[in-house]
Design a protein around this motif. Structure first.
Motif, mmCIF file in Angstrom:
data_model
loop_
_atom_site.group_PDB
_atom_site.id
_atom_site.type_symbol
_atom_site.label_atom_id
_atom_site.label_comp_id
_atom_site.label_asym_id
_atom_site.label_seq_id
_atom_site.Cartn_x
_atom_site.Cartn_y
_atom_site.Cartn_z
ATOM 1 N N PRO A 26 15.214 -21.262 -19.206
ATOM 2 C CA PRO A 26 16.406 -20.792 -20.171
ATOM 3 C C PRO A 26 17.650 -20.706 -19.577
ATOM 4 N N VAL A 53 4.594 -4.047 -20.727
ATOM 5 C CA VAL A 53 4.497 -3.253 -19.539
ATOM 6 C C VAL A 53 3.668 -1.933 -20.137
ATOM 7 N N ARG A 61 9.039 -13.364 -25.872
ATOM 8 C CA ARG A 61 10.363 -14.275 -25.899
ATOM 9 C C ARG A 61 10.551 -14.960 -24.328
ATOM 10 N N ASN A 62 9.517 -15.112 -23.671
ATOM 11 C CA ASN A 62 9.711 -15.672 -22.210
ATOM 12 C C ASN A 62 9.364 -16.986 -22.069
ATOM 13 N N GLY A 81 15.506 -15.492 -25.613
ATOM 14 C CA GLY A 81 15.390 -14.325 -25.290
ATOM 15 C C GLY A 81 16.188 -13.551 -24.670
ATOM 16 N N ILE A 112 6.916 5.130 -24.615
ATOM 17 C CA ILE A 112 8.073 4.447 -25.480
ATOM 18 C C ILE A 112 8.048 2.791 -25.218
ATOM 19 N N GLY A 113 7.760 2.114 -26.130
ATOM 20 C CA GLY A 113 7.813 0.627 -26.074
ATOM 21 C C GLY A 113 6.189 -0.073 -25.959
ATOM 22 N N SER A 134 12.366 -10.622 -15.141
ATOM 23 C CA SER A 134 11.231 -11.332 -14.723
ATOM 24 C C SER A 134 10.808 -11.101 -13.076
ATOM 25 N N VAL A 150 5.365 -18.256 -17.856
ATOM 26 C CA VAL A 150 4.881 -18.326 -16.540
ATOM 27 C C VAL A 150 4.360 -17.239 -15.680
ATOM 28 N N GLY A 156 18.708 -16.085 -23.052
ATOM 29 C CA GLY A 156 18.266 -17.444 -22.496
ATOM 30 C C GLY A 156 17.873 -18.250 -23.684
HETATM 31 C C1 LIG Z 1 14.345 -15.709 -21.362
HETATM 32 C C2 LIG Z 1 13.323 -14.948 -20.443
HETATM 33 C C3 LIG Z 1 12.218 -15.688 -19.785
HETATM 34 C C4 LIG Z 1 11.564 -15.102 -19.090
HETATM 35 N N1 LIG Z 1 10.512 -15.618 -18.366
HETATM 36 C C5 LIG Z 1 9.775 -15.063 -17.469
HETATM 37 C C6 LIG Z 1 8.345 -15.646 -17.165
HETATM 38 O O1 LIG Z 1 8.358 -16.805 -17.300
HETATM 39 N N2 LIG Z 1 7.291 -14.744 -16.542
HETATM 40 C C7 LIG Z 1 7.617 -13.615 -16.513
HETATM 41 O O2 LIG Z 1 6.833 -12.821 -15.694
HETATM 42 N N3 LIG Z 1 8.455 -12.804 -16.880
HETATM 43 C C8 LIG Z 1 9.578 -13.115 -17.719
HETATM 44 N N4 LIG Z 1 10.479 -12.970 -18.181
HETATM 45 C C9 LIG Z 1 10.453 -11.474 -18.213
HETATM 46 C C10 LIG Z 1 9.624 -10.663 -19.096
HETATM 47 O O3 LIG Z 1 9.451 -11.156 -20.280
HETATM 48 C C11 LIG Z 1 9.916 -9.207 -19.183
HETATM 49 O O4 LIG Z 1 10.184 -8.760 -17.925
HETATM 50 C C12 LIG Z 1 8.749 -8.458 -19.755
HETATM 51 O O5 LIG Z 1 8.354 -8.858 -20.910
HETATM 52 C C13 LIG Z 1 9.174 -6.852 -19.964
HETATM 53 O O6 LIG Z 1 8.331 -6.325 -20.529
HETATM 54 P P1 LIG Z 1 8.627 -4.940 -21.280
HETATM 55 O O7 LIG Z 1 7.333 -4.276 -21.811
HETATM 56 O O8 LIG Z 1 9.388 -3.967 -20.143
HETATM 57 O O9 LIG Z 1 9.878 -5.021 -22.239
HETATM 58 P P2 LIG Z 1 9.756 -5.534 -23.760
HETATM 59 O O10 LIG Z 1 8.902 -6.607 -24.054
HETATM 60 O O11 LIG Z 1 11.066 -5.987 -24.272
HETATM 61 O O12 LIG Z 1 9.241 -4.505 -24.591
HETATM 62 C C14 LIG Z 1 9.986 -3.172 -24.839
HETATM 63 C C15 LIG Z 1 9.364 -2.795 -26.220
HETATM 64 O O13 LIG Z 1 10.117 -1.395 -26.344
HETATM 65 C C16 LIG Z 1 10.393 -1.153 -27.862
HETATM 66 N N5 LIG Z 1 11.456 -0.254 -27.889
HETATM 67 C C17 LIG Z 1 12.798 -0.291 -27.681
HETATM 68 N N6 LIG Z 1 13.388 0.603 -27.778
HETATM 69 C C18 LIG Z 1 12.616 1.446 -28.643
HETATM 70 C C19 LIG Z 1 12.564 2.769 -29.176
HETATM 71 N N7 LIG Z 1 13.729 3.530 -29.421
HETATM 72 N N8 LIG Z 1 11.723 3.337 -29.766
HETATM 73 C C20 LIG Z 1 10.119 2.581 -29.753
HETATM 74 N N9 LIG Z 1 10.201 1.355 -29.398
HETATM 75 C C21 LIG Z 1 11.296 0.793 -28.644
HETATM 76 C C22 LIG Z 1 10.874 -2.806 -28.295
HETATM 77 O O14 LIG Z 1 10.613 -3.060 -29.563
HETATM 78 C C23 LIG Z 1 9.906 -3.731 -27.372
HETATM 79 O O15 LIG Z 1 8.762 -4.081 -28.125
HETATM 80 C C24 LIG Z 1 11.314 -13.659 -19.180
HETATM 81 C C25 LIG Z 1 12.537 -12.911 -19.866
HETATM 82 C C26 LIG Z 1 13.300 -13.632 -20.572
HETATM 83 C C27 LIG Z 1 14.263 -12.959 -21.506
#
Ligand SMILES: Cc1cc2nc3c(=O)[nH]c(=O)nc-3n(C[C@H](O)[C@H](O)[C@H](O)COP(=O)(O)OP(=O)(O)OC[C@H]3O[C@@H](n4cnc5c(N)ncnc54)[C@H](O)[C@@H]3O)c2cc1C
Length: 405
Positions: A273, A15, A48-49, A352, A10-11, A385, A52, A227
């Motif tokens: 941010p 990751v 939206r990060n 973000g 899921i997602g 992050s 880095v 952020g």
């Molecule tokens: C402002 C900001 C700055 C950051 N800067 C950095 C940085 O410089 N370096 C770094 O390493 N990290 C940084 N991070 C952290 C990093 O961006 C996140 O930790 C990382 O992107 C998380 O990835 P993810 O796949 O877990 O989540 P997400 O990218 O949020 O992906 C989750 C996905 O799940 C989907 N989803 C949710 N619910 C459902 C559902 N019910 N059914 C189907 N799909 C669903 C969403 O649409 C989304 O696409 C930052 C974060 C922010 C907010």
């Protein structure tokens, strides 16, 4: 579309994509479906990060963050090299913005070395050689040569193409599905059913809600911190060619407003941010996305914490809320570059929201990633992050911790 699969993810954030990649690469499974609720990938944190690649200086040794950040960063750089993607190997400087923060440099140096990162102390001359306008409070700073900046969406699209070539199904625009946990199946809006052997939940800001459907993660509640970014105007005379960060408040899981050059051909320098509490976990620009009941519960928790003044939280939230004021945001930027003026900066559209969890039992913000097991399922919560940096190693950690694989 297949109606049964070995693994459903899921997602389709960084990751989720890296998980599918590692399951295939390690010959664990080729039978994978990714459910993504948006029409395209990268609509939330991963797109939206700050972009880095963190070097691993901040994290407490033996935390999950420390385990995966340094190796994850190296693996992400290899992916970028192998796929000929953009990277700005500009390094990072961390400076104490106040005299009393100077000893934190020693702590960060120690943590960085313990985590396997390359890091060194530099003096005022070395600092001024790199950024002449940088504030030099104590004649010392930390230099992290391995920190780099990348284009997050470019990386995600290359992973997406690789997965599609390997036969992974990425079902975009798939929302409002229902979980039937007892039957290990998902019922799509169209009434189609996907049966799974194992489900991996990496739904970012929505992950803790999904985990609760498996009766896990009840100690946690999401407190979305937004952020906002500003940036240096093109005509600004100050040229910043490396990341410039303040020594952070290590009591909270945020790094403070910083300067970050992008990986574009002509780098833009982002500033931010901020980390202000927001109503609604996907409420980027307006109030459409508010979830009233949940938000008010979270708001009450935030207020309780605030009043109890736990972990410097009160001062922190207070200060961050004021950064919405351009004048006070400028002041945060001037803590790093004192000569910067309002005429030098402009608001950026970039914004973000962090998947930040609050631990109700511990009565504090959760600092580390959480990898929890449920019925036929694994859940990654608090993917804040440096989850982007760590994503390849974090994916391996999720696979290795799961009882199923
Ligand atoms: C402002 C900001 C700055 C950051 N800067 C950095 C940085 O410089 N370096 C770094 O390493 N990290 C940084 N991070 C952290 C990093 O961006 C996140 O930790 C990382 O992107 C998380 O990835 P993810 O796949 O877990 O989540 P997400 O990218 O949020 O992906 C989750 C996905 O799940 C989907 N989803 C949710 N619910 C459902 C559902 N019910 N059914 C189907 N799909 C669903 C969403 O649409 C989304 O696409 C930052 C974060 C922010 C907010």
């Amino acid at each position: 579309m297949k109606n049964s699969t070995e693994v459903v993810i899921i997602g389709g954030g960084i990751v989720g994509l890296c998980l599918a990649h590692q399951l295939i690469k390690r010959n664990i499974s080729k039978n994978i479906i990714i459910l993504e609720k948006e029409k395209s990938i990268g609509c939330h944190s991963s797109g939206r990060n700050s972009g880095v690649i963190h070097a691993g200086l901040y994290y407490k040794p033996n935390s999950l963050k420390a385990d995966v950040c340094v190796s994850g960063g190296k693996r992400l750089k290899s992916w970028i090299k192998d796929n000929n993607l953009s990277i700005n190997k500009c390094g990072k400087i961390i400076i104490p913005t106040k005299r009393e923060l100077d000893n934190q440099l020693d702590l960060l140096l120690k943590r960085g070395i313990a985590n396997g990162a390359k890091v060194e102390l530099i003096n005022d001359v070395q600092l001024k050689n790199m950024i002449p306008e940088a504030k030099c409070t104590t004649n010392r700073a930390l230099w992290s040569p391995e920190t780099a900046v990348i284009k997050p969406l470019e990386i995600m699209h290359s992973l997406e193409n690789n997965l599609l070539d390997s036969g992974v199904q990425i079902l975009k625009d798939t929302k409002n599905w229902e979980l039937e946990t007892e039957l290990s199946q998902i019922r799509l809006k169209s009434n189609k059913i996907i049966k799974y052997s194992h489900l991996i939940n990496c739904a970012g800001v929505q992950a803790e809600e999904i985990a609760k459907k498996f009766n896990i993660g009840s100690d946690y509640i999401l407190i979305p911190f937004k952020g906002h970014y500003w940036r240096l105007k093109k005509e600004c005379k100050i040229k910043i060619s490396t990341n410039l960060y303040p020594v952070p408040d290590l009591n909270v899981p945020f790094l403070g407003v910083h300067f970050t050059p992008t990986a574009d051909n002509i780098p833009i320098v982002n500033i931010g941010p901020t980390a202000s509490f927001c109503l609604g976990r996907e409420n980027y620009f307006n109030y459409k996305g508010i979830e009233p009941i949940r938000s008010s519960t979270n708001l009450r928790i935030l207020i309780d914490q605030y009043l109890q003044n736990k972990d410097n939280f009160r001062g922190y939230v207070h200060k961050q809320a004021f950064l919405a004021s351009p004048r006070l945001f400028l002041k945060a930027a001037q803590d790093l570059i004192p000569c910067i003026k309002m005429k030098d900066i402009e608001r950026s559209q970039k914004v973000g929201i962090r998947s930040q969890l609050y631990n109700k039992k511990a009565n504090s913000l959760e600092d580390d990633f959480l990898c929890l097991e449920g019925k036929n399922s694994t859940h990654l919560l608090n993917a804040i992050s440096p989850a982007f940096t760590s994503s390849f190693s974090l994916a391996d950690l999720i696979i290795d911790r799961s009882n199923f694989f």
